[in-house]
Design a protein around this motif. Structure first.
Motif, short mmCIF file in Angstrom:
data_model
loop_
_atom_site.label_atom_id
_atom_site.label_comp_id
_atom_site.label_asym_id
_atom_site.label_seq_id
_atom_site.Cartn_x
_atom_site.Cartn_y
_atom_site.Cartn_z
N CYS A 74 0.84 -1.20 0.00
CA CYS A 74 0.00 0.00 0.00
C CYS A 74 0.87 1.25 0.00
CB CYS A 74 -0.98 -0.02 1.17
SG CYS A 74 -0.48 0.81 2.68
N PRO A 75 0.31 2.40 -0.38
CA PRO A 75 1.08 3.64 -0.42
C PRO A 75 1.70 4.02 0.93
CG PRO A 75 -0.99 3.91 -1.59
CD PRO A 75 -1.04 2.57 -0.91
N ASP A 76 1.14 3.52 2.02
CA ASP A 76 1.69 3.81 3.35
C ASP A 76 2.75 2.81 3.78
OD1 ASP A 76 0.14 6.11 3.69
OD2 ASP A 76 -1.55 4.95 4.47
N GLY A 77 3.08 1.84 2.90
CA GLY A 77 4.16 0.90 3.17
C GLY A 77 3.75 -0.43 3.78
N HIS A 78 2.45 -0.65 4.01
CA HIS A 78 2.00 -1.92 4.57
C HIS A 78 1.96 -2.99 3.48
CE1 HIS A 78 -0.23 1.21 7.03
NE2 HIS A 78 0.68 0.72 7.87
N ASP A 79 2.30 -4.22 3.85
CA ASP A 79 2.29 -5.28 2.84
C ASP A 79 1.15 -6.28 3.01
OD1 ASP A 79 3.20 -6.57 5.07
OD2 ASP A 79 5.09 -7.22 4.20
N ASP A 80 0.26 -6.05 3.97
CA ASP A 80 -0.90 -6.93 4.17
C ASP A 80 -2.06 -6.40 3.34
OD1 ASP A 80 -2.66 -8.82 5.05
OD2 ASP A 80 -2.90 -8.00 7.06
N THR A 81 -2.05 -6.71 2.04
CA THR A 81 -3.08 -6.20 1.13
C THR A 81 -3.82 -7.34 0.46
OG1 THR A 81 -1.52 -6.06 -0.70
CG2 THR A 81 -1.76 -4.09 0.66
N VAL A 82 -4.98 -7.03 -0.06
CA VAL A 82 -5.79 -8.01 -0.76
C VAL A 82 -6.28 -7.39 -2.07
CG1 VAL A 82 -7.92 -7.36 0.45
CG2 VAL A 82 -7.72 -9.63 -0.55
N LYS A 83 -6.25 -8.18 -3.14
CA LYS A 83 -6.73 -7.72 -4.44
C LYS A 83 -8.25 -7.74 -4.43
CE LYS A 83 -6.41 -9.05 -9.24
NZ LYS A 83 -5.78 -9.98 -10.16
N LEU A 84 -8.86 -6.66 -4.89
CA LEU A 84 -10.31 -6.55 -4.92
C LEU A 84 -10.85 -7.04 -6.26
CD1 LEU A 84 -10.71 -3.01 -3.34
CD2 LEU A 84 -10.89 -5.23 -2.21
N LEU A 85 -12.06 -7.54 -6.23
CA LEU A 85 -12.74 -7.95 -7.45
C LEU A 85 -13.28 -6.70 -8.11
CD1 LEU A 85 -13.87 -10.18 -9.26
CD2 LEU A 85 -15.87 -10.22 -7.80
N SER A 86 -12.86 -6.44 -9.32
CA SER A 86 -13.30 -5.27 -10.06
C SER A 86 -14.55 -5.60 -10.85
CB SER A 86 -12.22 -4.79 -11.02
OG SER A 86 -11.07 -4.44 -10.31
N THR A 87 -15.44 -4.63 -10.95
CA THR A 87 -16.63 -4.80 -11.78
C THR A 87 -16.45 -3.94 -13.02
OG1 THR A 87 -17.76 -3.03 -10.59
CG2 THR A 87 -18.15 -5.28 -9.84
N VAL A 88 -16.92 -4.44 -14.13
CA VAL A 88 -16.79 -3.74 -15.39
C VAL A 88 -18.18 -3.51 -15.94
CG1 VAL A 88 -15.87 -3.84 -17.73
CG2 VAL A 88 -14.58 -4.82 -15.84
N ALA A 89 -18.48 -2.27 -16.29
CA ALA A 89 -19.77 -1.96 -16.90
C ALA A 89 -19.60 -1.96 -18.41
CB ALA A 89 -20.26 -0.60 -16.42
N VAL A 90 -20.41 -2.75 -19.08
CA VAL A 90 -20.37 -2.79 -20.53
C VAL A 90 -21.69 -2.23 -21.02
CG1 VAL A 90 -20.20 -4.26 -22.57
CG2 VAL A 90 -18.91 -4.83 -20.50
N THR A 91 -21.61 -1.21 -21.84
CA THR A 91 -22.83 -0.59 -22.34
C THR A 91 -22.88 -0.71 -23.85
OG1 THR A 91 -21.77 1.56 -22.49
CG2 THR A 91 -22.91 1.05 -20.43
N GLY A 92 -24.10 -0.61 -24.37
CA GLY A 92 -24.27 -0.67 -25.82
C GLY A 92 -23.94 0.65 -26.46
N GLY A 93 -24.18 0.74 -27.74
CA GLY A 93 -23.93 1.97 -28.48
C GLY A 93 -24.90 3.06 -28.08
N ALA A 94 -24.79 4.20 -28.67
CA ALA A 94 -25.62 5.36 -28.34
C ALA A 94 -27.10 5.05 -28.56
CB ALA A 94 -25.20 6.55 -29.19
N GLY A 95 -27.87 5.08 -27.51
CA GLY A 95 -29.31 4.90 -27.59
C GLY A 95 -29.77 3.47 -27.82
N GLY A 96 -28.89 2.54 -28.00
CA GLY A 96 -29.28 1.16 -28.26
C GLY A 96 -29.41 0.36 -26.99
N SER A 97 -30.30 -0.61 -27.00
CA SER A 97 -30.47 -1.48 -25.85
C SER A 97 -30.43 -2.91 -26.33
CB SER A 97 -31.80 -1.19 -25.16
OG SER A 97 -32.01 -2.12 -24.12
N SER A 98 -29.67 -3.75 -25.66
CA SER A 98 -29.57 -5.14 -26.09
C SER A 98 -30.58 -6.04 -25.39
CB SER A 98 -28.14 -5.65 -25.82
OG SER A 98 -27.86 -5.59 -24.44
N ALA A 99 -31.26 -5.54 -24.36
CA ALA A 99 -32.25 -6.34 -23.65
C ALA A 99 -33.65 -5.96 -24.10
CB ALA A 99 -32.11 -6.11 -22.15
#
Length: 67
Positions: A30-55
């Motif tokens: 971590c930026p403060d020098g601690h080494d007890d860290t855990v990787k977080l699960l990232s979420t990704v938002a996927v959107t369609g084109g302008a004005g389009g809806s896939s559902a």
């Protein structure tokens, strides 16, 4: 280059690190020098084109799971 989110267990800080995918599982300090860290699960938002809806609207369309 992909970015990975981490949280420090010692101080609670959340931070981001850019590194190659081949090193995605490497430990992070971590930026403060601690080494007890855990990787977080990232979420990704996927959107369609302008004005389009896939559902389809209305939620119909078969399946019939609940009578």
């Amino acid at each position: 280059m992909p970015r990975y989110d981490f949280r420090c267990r010692a101080c609670g800080s959340t931070f981001e690190i850019s590194r190659p995918m081949a090193r995605s599982g490497d430990p992070a300090v971590c930026p403060d020098g601690h080494d007890d860290t855990v990787k977080l699960l990232s979420t990704v938002a996927v959107t369609g084109g302008a004005g389009g809806s896939s559902a389809p609207a209305g939620g119909g369309g078969g399946g019939g799971c609940c009578g």
